[in-house]
Design a protein around this motif. Structure first.
Motif, PDB file in Angstrom:
ATOM      1  N   ALA A  11     135.253  28.856 -24.492  1.00 40.65           N
ATOM      2  CA  ALA A  11     134.682  29.984 -25.231  1.00 40.65           C
ATOM      3  C   ALA A  11     135.198  30.012 -26.669  1.00 40.65           C
ATOM      4  O   ALA A  11     134.445  30.292 -27.615  1.00 40.65           O
ATOM      5  N   LEU A  12     136.478  29.720 -26.847  1.00 42.41           N
ATOM      6  CA  LEU A  12     137.045  29.709 -28.196  1.00 42.41           C
ATOM      7  C   LEU A  12     136.436  28.600 -29.046  1.00 42.41           C
ATOM      8  O   LEU A  12     136.187  28.786 -30.247  1.00 42.41           O
ATOM      9  N   ARG A  13     136.172  27.443 -28.433  1.00 40.04           N
ATOM     10  CA  ARG A  13     135.526  26.362 -29.183  1.00 40.04           C
ATOM     11  C   ARG A  13     134.134  26.779 -29.640  1.00 40.04           C
ATOM     12  O   ARG A  13     133.708  26.462 -30.751  1.00 40.04           O
ATOM     13  N   LEU A  14     133.427  27.495 -28.789  1.00 40.69           N
ATOM     14  CA  LEU A  14     132.105  27.991 -29.172  1.00 40.69           C
ATOM     15  C   LEU A  14     132.195  28.991 -30.312  1.00 40.69           C
ATOM     16  O   LEU A  14     131.399  28.964 -31.258  1.00 40.69           O
ATOM     17  N   LEU A  15     133.176  29.908 -30.232  1.00 40.95           N
ATOM     18  CA  LEU A  15     133.350  30.880 -31.309  1.00 40.95           C
ATOM     19  C   LEU A  15     133.660  30.180 -32.629  1.00 40.95           C
ATOM     20  O   LEU A  15     133.147  30.560 -33.691  1.00 40.95           O
ATOM     21  N   GLU A  16     134.495  29.157 -32.572  1.00 43.78           N
ATOM     22  CA  GLU A  16     134.818  28.405 -33.786  1.00 43.78           C
ATOM     23  C   GLU A  16     133.578  27.715 -34.337  1.00 43.78           C
ATOM     24  O   GLU A  16     133.361  27.682 -35.561  1.00 43.78           O
ATOM     25  N   ALA A  17     132.747  27.180 -33.439  1.00 42.91           N
ATOM     26  CA  ALA A  17     131.519  26.515 -33.875  1.00 42.91           C
ATOM     27  C   ALA A  17     130.575  27.505 -34.539  1.00 42.91           C
ATOM     28  O   ALA A  17     130.002  27.233 -35.602  1.00 42.91           O
ATOM     29  N   VAL A  18     130.414  28.676 -33.936  1.00 46.75           N
ATOM     30  CA  VAL A  18     129.551  29.701 -34.533  1.00 46.75           C
ATOM     31  C   VAL A  18     130.103  30.135 -35.880  1.00 46.75           C
ATOM     32  O   VAL A  18     129.358  30.301 -36.858  1.00 46.75           O
ATOM     33  N   GLY A  19     131.421  30.322 -35.964  1.00 44.30           N
ATOM     34  CA  GLY A  19     132.035  30.778 -37.204  1.00 44.30           C
ATOM     35  C   GLY A  19     131.884  29.799 -38.349  1.00 44.30           C
ATOM     36  O   GLY A  19     131.988  30.192 -39.516  1.00 44.30           O
ATOM     37  N   SER A  20     131.615  28.537 -38.054  1.00 42.37           N
ATOM     38  CA  SER A  20     131.456  27.538 -39.114  1.00 42.37           C
ATOM     39  C   SER A  20     130.057  27.535 -39.712  1.00 42.37           C
ATOM     40  O   SER A  20     129.788  26.790 -40.660  1.00 42.37           O
ATOM     41  N   HIS A  21     129.146  28.363 -39.177  1.00 41.40           N
ATOM     42  CA  HIS A  21     127.769  28.436 -39.670  1.00 41.40           C
ATOM     43  C   HIS A  21     127.480  29.869 -40.123  1.00 41.40           C
ATOM     44  O   HIS A  21     127.247  30.756 -39.304  1.00 41.40           O
ATOM     45  N   SER A  22     127.513  30.097 -41.423  1.00 37.95           N
ATOM     46  CA  SER A  22     127.323  31.459 -41.939  1.00 37.95           C
ATOM     47  C   SER A  22     125.945  32.016 -41.618  1.00 37.95           C
ATOM     48  O   SER A  22     125.771  33.234 -41.522  1.00 37.95           O
ATOM     49  N   GLU A  23     124.953  31.152 -41.428  1.00 35.73           N
ATOM     50  CA  GLU A  23     123.600  31.605 -41.119  1.00 35.73           C
ATOM     51  C   GLU A  23     123.246  31.407 -39.650  1.00 35.73           C
ATOM     52  O   GLU A  23     122.093  31.528 -39.254  1.00 35.73           O
ATOM     53  N   GLY A  24     124.255  31.098 -38.830  1.00 37.79           N
ATOM     54  CA  GLY A  24     124.035  30.940 -37.404  1.00 37.79           C
ATOM     55  C   GLY A  24     123.582  29.542 -37.030  1.00 37.79           C
ATOM     56  O   GLY A  24     123.255  28.723 -37.893  1.00 37.79           O
ATOM     57  N   ALA A  25     123.588  29.262 -35.734  1.00 36.24           N
ATOM     58  CA  ALA A  25     123.174  27.956 -35.226  1.00 36.24           C
ATOM     59  C   ALA A  25     122.612  28.126 -33.820  1.00 36.24           C
ATOM     60  O   ALA A  25     123.003  29.035 -33.093  1.00 36.24           O
ATOM     61  N   PRO A  26     121.690  27.248 -33.403  1.00 37.34           N
ATOM     62  CA  PRO A  26     121.105  27.343 -32.059  1.00 37.34           C
ATOM     63  C   PRO A  26     122.064  26.834 -30.998  1.00 37.34           C
ATOM     64  O   PRO A  26     123.040  26.136 -31.293  1.00 37.34           O
ATOM     65  N   ALA A  27     121.768  27.171 -29.757  1.00 32.23           N
ATOM     66  CA  ALA A  27     122.652  26.840 -28.654  1.00 32.23           C
ATOM     67  C   ALA A  27     122.884  25.339 -28.528  1.00 32.23           C
ATOM     68  O   ALA A  27     124.014  24.893 -28.284  1.00 32.23           O
ATOM     69  N   LYS A  28     121.836  24.547 -28.686  1.00 29.02           N
ATOM     70  CA  LYS A  28     121.995  23.094 -28.516  1.00 29.02           C
ATOM     71  C   LYS A  28     122.978  22.527 -29.539  1.00 29.02           C
ATOM     72  O   LYS A  28     123.819  21.686 -29.204  1.00 29.02           O
ATOM     73  N   GLN A  29     122.871  22.973 -30.769  1.00 36.61           N
ATOM     74  CA  GLN A  29     123.782  22.484 -31.804  1.00 36.61           C
ATOM     75  C   GLN A  29     125.213  22.929 -31.517  1.00 36.61           C
ATOM     76  O   GLN A  29     126.158  22.152 -31.662  1.00 36.61           O
ATOM     77  N   LEU A  30     125.373  24.183 -31.087  1.00 33.98           N
ATOM     78  CA  LEU A  30     126.711  24.696 -30.793  1.00 33.98           C
ATOM     79  C   LEU A  30     127.338  23.963 -29.615  1.00 33.98           C
ATOM     80  O   LEU A  30     128.535  23.644 -29.626  1.00 33.98           O
ATOM     81  N   ALA A  31     126.526  23.683 -28.598  1.00 33.65           N
ATOM     82  CA  ALA A  31     127.035  22.943 -27.436  1.00 33.65           C
ATOM     83  C   ALA A  31     127.520  21.560 -27.867  1.00 33.65           C
ATOM     84  O   ALA A  31     128.586  21.096 -27.442  1.00 33.65           O
ATOM     85  N   ARG A  32     126.735  20.912 -28.733  1.00 32.48           N
ATOM     86  CA  ARG A  32     127.110  19.578 -29.199  1.00 32.48           C
ATOM     87  C   ARG A  32     128.399  19.626 -30.011  1.00 32.48           C
ATOM     88  O   ARG A  32     129.312  18.807 -29.812  1.00 32.48           O
ATOM     89  N   GLU A  33     128.509  20.602 -30.918  1.00 27.90           N
ATOM     90  CA  GLU A  33     129.695  20.689 -31.770  1.00 27.90           C
ATOM     91  C   GLU A  33     130.934  21.073 -30.976  1.00 27.90           C
ATOM     92  O   GLU A  33     132.053  20.657 -31.323  1.00 27.90           O
ATOM     93  N   ALA A  34     130.767  21.865 -29.931  1.00 29.68           N
ATOM     94  CA  ALA A  34     131.907  22.273 -29.109  1.00 29.68           C
ATOM     95  C   ALA A  34     132.222  21.268 -28.013  1.00 29.68           C
ATOM     96  O   ALA A  34     133.210  21.428 -27.296  1.00 29.68           O
ATOM     97  N   GLY A  35     131.375  20.250 -27.874  1.00 30.90           N
ATOM     98  CA  GLY A  35     131.598  19.230 -26.850  1.00 30.90           C
ATOM     99  C   GLY A  35     131.404  19.746 -25.439  1.00 30.90           C
ATOM    100  O   GLY A  35     132.132  19.353 -24.521  1.00 30.90           O
ATOM    101  N   LEU A  36     130.384  20.597 -25.255  1.00 28.24           N
ATOM    102  CA  LEU A  36     130.151  21.229 -23.954  1.00 28.24           C
ATOM    103  C   LEU A  36     128.778  20.862 -23.416  1.00 28.24           C
ATOM    104  O   LEU A  36     127.823  20.690 -24.187  1.00 28.24           O
ATOM    105  N   PRO A  37     128.664  20.764 -22.089  1.00 25.95           N
ATOM    106  CA  PRO A  37     127.337  20.614 -21.503  1.00 25.95           C
ATOM    107  C   PRO A  37     126.479  21.828 -21.857  1.00 25.95           C
ATOM    108  O   PRO A  37     126.992  22.957 -21.924  1.00 25.95           O
ATOM    109  N   LEU A  38     125.200  21.598 -22.047  1.00 23.22           N
ATOM    110  CA  LEU A  38     124.325  22.685 -22.481  1.00 23.22           C
ATOM    111  C   LEU A  38     124.319  23.865 -21.501  1.00 23.22           C
ATOM    112  O   LEU A  38     124.398  25.023 -21.936  1.00 23.22           O
ATOM    113  N   PRO A  39     124.266  23.650 -20.163  1.00 26.73           N
ATOM    114  CA  PRO A  39     124.284  24.801 -19.250  1.00 26.73           C
ATOM    115  C   PRO A  39     125.563  25.639 -19.383  1.00 26.73           C
ATOM    116  O   PRO A  39     125.523  26.870 -19.331  1.00 26.73           O
TER     117      PRO A  39
END
Length: 248
Positions: A11-39
């Motif tokens: 969850a913290l990796r996801l928060l960090e990924a979201v925080g790096s995008h001032s205009e937001g990012a879609p789930a697929k991009q966040l999953a990839r950046e956080a190194g997590l399976p999409l589900p």
């Protein structure tokens, strides 16, 4: 327990990924950046959104209000730690308990106190906010207010004797405040606590009335003025090197 810790880390990796995008990012991009399976990312994003740490707008995720409050709390804690570190320096330099207080939103607020077991601070046996007329901290802060602000304070916190030495009425208190010299410390002897003497120096940073003070047992009263003078020099030396407006 390992599963719980792993979930928090993801969850913290996801928060960090979201925080790096001032205009937001879609789930697929966040999953990839956080190194997590999409589900897994979807599940955590829904949970974080439900709890207010994220919000979803137009298909992208952004930091939510709860994340902002968390960041603010962290910043406040950092500032408080810095204040306490400074107070510890002053305490060691003057050899007495040191207090830092401000007048904020119509109330006296003791921001920090630093003492030692061998030289303890004065016990707050009566609420500092309600007894500002009786202690050096409060008198010093009240002396920095204009007459209207002081009247408002007295309406909410009337002057009353709490020890045999406390100033007895509003007229006497106002006369004392009116006679205070700007460059001199505010001193009170046993007005708030029997067996304790205190002195405070005014500090003005911007529009905020503030003060630093020391207390000593009555048996050390002869040290009071020299100790508070040392505090004034220490505070002046520290703040003169920073971008603050200070009046002592």
């Amino acid at each position: 327990m390992p599963t719980l810790i792993g979930s928090v880390q993801r969850a913290l990796r996801l928060l960090e990924a979201v925080g790096s995008h001032s205009e937001g990012a879609p789930a697929k991009q966040l999953a990839r950046e956080a190194g997590l399976p999409l589900p897994t990312a979807y599940h955590l994003l829904r949970t974080l959104t439900h709890e207010g740490y994220l919000r979803r707008e137009s298909g992208v995720f952004l930091l939510g209000d709860a994340a902002g409050r968390l960041a603010d709390a962290g910043l406040q804690q950092k500032r408080r730690s810095m204040i306490l570190d400074s107070l510890a320096h002053f305490r060691d330099a003057v050899g007495a308990p040191v207090y830092f207080a401000v007048y904020r939103e119509g109330e006296i607020e003791v921001v920090g106190v630093c003492d030692t077991p061998a030289s303890p601070a004065c016990e707050e046996w009566a609420d500092f906010r309600e007894t500002g007329h009786a202690h050096a901290v409060g008198q010093c802060l009240l002396g920095q207010l204009d007459a209207r602000a002081r009247r408002d304070h007295y309406d909410r916190h009337p002057v009353a004797g709490i020890t045999p030495y406390t100033v007895r009425d509003l007229g006497a208190l106002e006369a004392r405040i009116g006679s205070m010299e700007r460059m001199q410390p505010v001193v009170e002897r046993q007005e708030y606590a029997l067996g304790t003497v205190c002195a405070a120096i005014p500090i003005t940073a911007g529009d905020t009335a503030a003060t630093m003070a020391i207390s000593l047992p009555l048996c050390q009263e002869d040290r009071l003025l020299s100790v508070v003078d040392r505090l004034r020099r220490e505070v002046g030396a520290l703040l003169s090197s920073l971008s603050f407006s200070i009046s002592i």
